[in-house]
Design an enzyme around this catalytic site. Structure first.
Site, PDB file in Angstrom:
ATOM      1  N   GLU A 109       0.476   2.761  -3.760  1.00 45.33           N
ATOM      2  CA  GLU A 109       1.589   1.825  -3.870  1.00 45.33           C
ATOM      3  C   GLU A 109       1.487   0.553  -3.031  1.00 45.33           C
ATOM      4  O   GLU A 109       2.361   0.275  -2.200  1.00 45.33           O
ATOM      5  CB  GLU A 109       2.911   2.548  -3.547  1.00 45.33           C
ATOM      6  CG  GLU A 109       3.259   3.613  -4.557  1.00 45.33           C
ATOM      7  CD  GLU A 109       4.617   4.252  -4.316  1.00 45.33           C
ATOM      8  OE1 GLU A 109       5.229   3.968  -3.265  1.00 45.33           O
ATOM      9  OE2 GLU A 109       5.081   5.015  -5.180  1.00 45.33           O
ATOM     10  N   GLU A 161       3.080   9.994  -9.774  1.00 41.09           N
ATOM     11  CA  GLU A 161       4.313  10.488  -9.159  1.00 41.09           C
ATOM     12  C   GLU A 161       5.462  10.401 -10.153  1.00 41.09           C
ATOM     13  O   GLU A 161       5.555   9.426 -10.915  1.00 41.09           O
ATOM     14  CB  GLU A 161       4.686   9.665  -7.911  1.00 41.09           C
ATOM     15  CG  GLU A 161       3.745   9.790  -6.731  1.00 41.09           C
ATOM     16  CD  GLU A 161       4.249   9.020  -5.516  1.00 41.09           C
ATOM     17  OE1 GLU A 161       5.465   8.727  -5.467  1.00 41.09           O
ATOM     18  OE2 GLU A 161       3.436   8.711  -4.633  1.00 41.09           O
TER      19      GLU A 161
END
Length: 646
Positions: A408, A512
């Site tokens: 991320e 995720e």
């Protein structure tokens, strides 16, 4: 500069520790080897048993000896009386003395002695009892001292000896006596490294014949990425702390202290206490049973997030350095034992790539950005240089099948071109060092369509997207019915397009996702932050602020009580919805390369734990057996009695 790799199969990894002499081994088995706070469970058991057996044998022997001695004394007196009758009263005679040790004792005979006057039998009895008490009390005392000082979990430390550990290594990371936990680790000392990273703890052989279920091949056979869906789970909050996963590590501190992430926790505790606290977490939050349970749940991959401090730390870093490295290696070996393939996820880099707590440090983004931005870019490449040399070893080619570059990166706050340049440089570096696994990179929150045409021509590069409805004020406001419909049609269409290089990047997976439908979980939006759901999220970054309630009914009706309730209090309709929402997401994500649920376990957040969700009946008992696949109608849950504010 790349360092030459060394294969782990060779004997050079493990210089055999010399076994101590028999006396030392016996002493260690009695518990005498313990020093400081090191004791062995096996050592305690053997010590107690040894003391007990020794006491019984010695007592029996002493009793037998004393009975023989008493009989001998009575016989002597009788003989003396007979002799005295035959002798004149003035005739000198020698009085017999008895012994209670030596050959005479063993043969039951008495010997005359013309030398020194011998002690009375009662003296020998008293002396024997005194010796007996010493034999009993000394080992027991050692055990008691060992018990009081032991707070470590160990495996067979009875087999562990400091013989063979150089004095220069004692007390260091390579000294197993400093480890909180040695279960599943090879404690034979070695200073061998690959890429500058220690191999201490590994065995020189391994078995890649296992598989978690019949839907996937064993590790030593190719996995059909792109055709066989990944069904995996993250083991997050373990090697990188996340307050919402383990709030107990953070909620005991006064908010004024500012303990909000691993950086500030380590800083507050100081090096010694930080190492003790965090290593205990490493050793207890994830165990071998974790991997066994993941395989039993029908999952076939694990994504393991870890911090750069597993490899190294830099000046002014408060992180606990390098201890997590051996726990990462042990976790990979436990995954291997149960046939689970590993997605190796570097979850943080120096400076922080997103400024969120799960990068290690909450606050500003100091990677690429800021005064040390370029220095941290080079540091992150140096870290991958070491990691890729290590994981290019042959022992990892079947188990680490996805190598993650960086979790991320916040590309909405970073210049895009430098991130792309870094990604290309990192990819080329790890390939140069021998990594053959697929290499994953994060989508940076740009949106899947925006990756079309970028980073093309890098063979084996895979786009990792994270899909949640709760971190977006528009999507969190969807009704229950809308959320399932979006999971089926919205994400399903986006992922299908992403797989096609004409409309997207190409190979894509979902790294995720969660079944949570609110952001109500404590600390989810950082320690002390509010929620979008209730309109109390006053974030430092105004782009993340949500000061108006975002639940479907709006102002005054949005509460987190129901979402945070114990699952035993969930209504039947809410349980049904949670299960359908999860299965809708699985269906869509399997249109890509597959998925990794976030997370395997948490201390309390049920909607973020596959383990707890499965136990509560809101996730399927087997990941590959589902009731809903987006082909049927989606009920209007409001008409079924499920409040939209639930």
């Amino acid at each position: 500069m790349a360092r030459p790799r060394r294969d782990s199969r060779g004997a050079e990894y493990h210089h055999k520790v010399q076994r101590p002499p028999a006396a030392a081994r016996d002493s260690r088995e009695r518990g005498d080897w313990a020093s400081g706070d090191r004791t062995s469970g096996h050592g305690e058991k053997d010590s107690k048993t040894g003391s007990s057996l020794l006491s019984e044998e010695l007592l029996a022997k002493l009793n037998a000896e004393n009975e023989r001695a008493d009989r001998g004394e009575r016989e002597t007196k009788r003989r003396s009386r007979r002799v005295s009758k035959k002798r004149p009263n003035n005739q000198h005679h020698r009085r017999k003395r008895r012994v209670v040790s030596g050959p005479a004792l063993e043969e039951g005979r008495e010997k005359r002695s013309n030398s020194k006057r011998r002690c009375h039998p009662r003296v020998w009895i008293v002396l024997g009892i005194a010796i007996l008490l010493l034999v009993i009390l000394i080992p027991v005392g050692v055990l008691v001292v060992g018990k009081k000082s032991s707070n470590r979990k160990t495996s067979s430390k009875g087999d562990l000896s400091q013989i063979g550990i150089p004095s220069s290594a004692k007390g260091s990371l390579l000294d197993p006596f400093t480890w909180y936990d040695t279960v599943g680790l090879n404690v034979t000392y070695t200073d061998a490294t690959v890429g500058g990273l220690s191999v201490m703890g590994l065995n020189s052989t391994w078995d890649d014949s296992k598989r978690p279920n019949s839907n996937v091949p064993p590790l030593n056979q190719k996995f059909g990425y792109g055709t066989t869906p990944i069904r995996g789970v993250n083991i997050g909050g373990w090697l990188v702390l996340e307050p919402f996963i383990t709030p107990s590590l953070f909620n005991t501190y006064d908010p004024k202290l500012g303990v909000v992430d691993e950086y500030t926790l380590s800083q507050h505790l100081k090096p010694t206490d930080a190492a003790k606290t965090i290593e205990k977490h490493y050793a207890t939050f994830v165990t071998e049973q974790t991997f066994a349970s993941i395989a039993a749940a029908g999952l076939d991959h694990v994504r393991i997030p870890y911090g750069y401090w597993a490899v190294t730390t830099y000046p002014d870093d408060p992180y606990v350095p390098k201890i997590s490295w051996r726990y990462l290696l042990r976790g990979i070996e436990w995954a291997r034992k149960y046939g689970l393939r590993v997605n190796l996820d570097l979850h943080s880099v120096p400076g922080s790539q997103n400024g969120w707590s799960h990068s290690g440090r909450q606050g500003s983004v100091g990677w690429i950005n800021g005064t040390d931005g370029q220095l941290n870019v080079q540091r992150s490449l140096d870290i991958h240089n070491q990691l890729s040399q290590f994981f290019a070893q042959s022992r990892y080619k079947n188990i680490v099948t996805i190598y993650g570059l960086l979790n991320e990166p916040k590309m909405i706050a970073l210049p895009i071109d430098p991130v792309l340049t870094w990604t290309r440089d990192a990819f080329n570096l790890v390939r140069k060092n021998g990594i053959q696994a697929y290499v994953a990179f994060g989508d940076g929150f740009l949106g899947l369509p925006n990756w079309q045409g970028k980073l093309q021509g890098l063979d084996g590069l895979v786009l990792d997207v994270h899909e949640y409805v709760i971190f977006n004020v528009d999507q969190i406001a969807f009704t229950h019915q809308n959320k399932i419909q979006y999971a089926c049609s919205g994400w399903g269409v986006q992922l299908t397009q992403s797989l096609n290089v004409a409309t997207g990047f190409g190979p894509t997976l979902c790294g995720e996702w969660s079944q949570a439908d609110t952001d109500c979980t404590q600390y989810l939006n950082n320690v002390g932050a509010g929620t979008r759901w209730e309109g109390t999220l006053n974030a430092a970054d105004t782009r993340n602020q949500a000061l108006t309630p975002a639940c479907p009914k709006g102002v005054g009706t949005c509460k987190c009580d129901d979402a945070n309730a114990d699952p035993s209090k969930y209504s039947a309709e809410y349980k049904q919805w949670l299960r359908m929402f999860a299965e809708a997401q699985m269906t869509s994500f399997e249109k890509s390369w597959g998925w990794f649920y976030w997370n395997w376990d948490t201390e309390a957040a049920v909607q973020w734990s596959w383990k707890k969700g499965m136990a509560a009946g809101i996730l399927p008992p087997q990941a590959y057996q589902r009731d809903f696949n987006c082909s049927g109608p989606v009920p209007d849950y409001a008409t079924m009695g499920l409040p939209e504010t639930y």
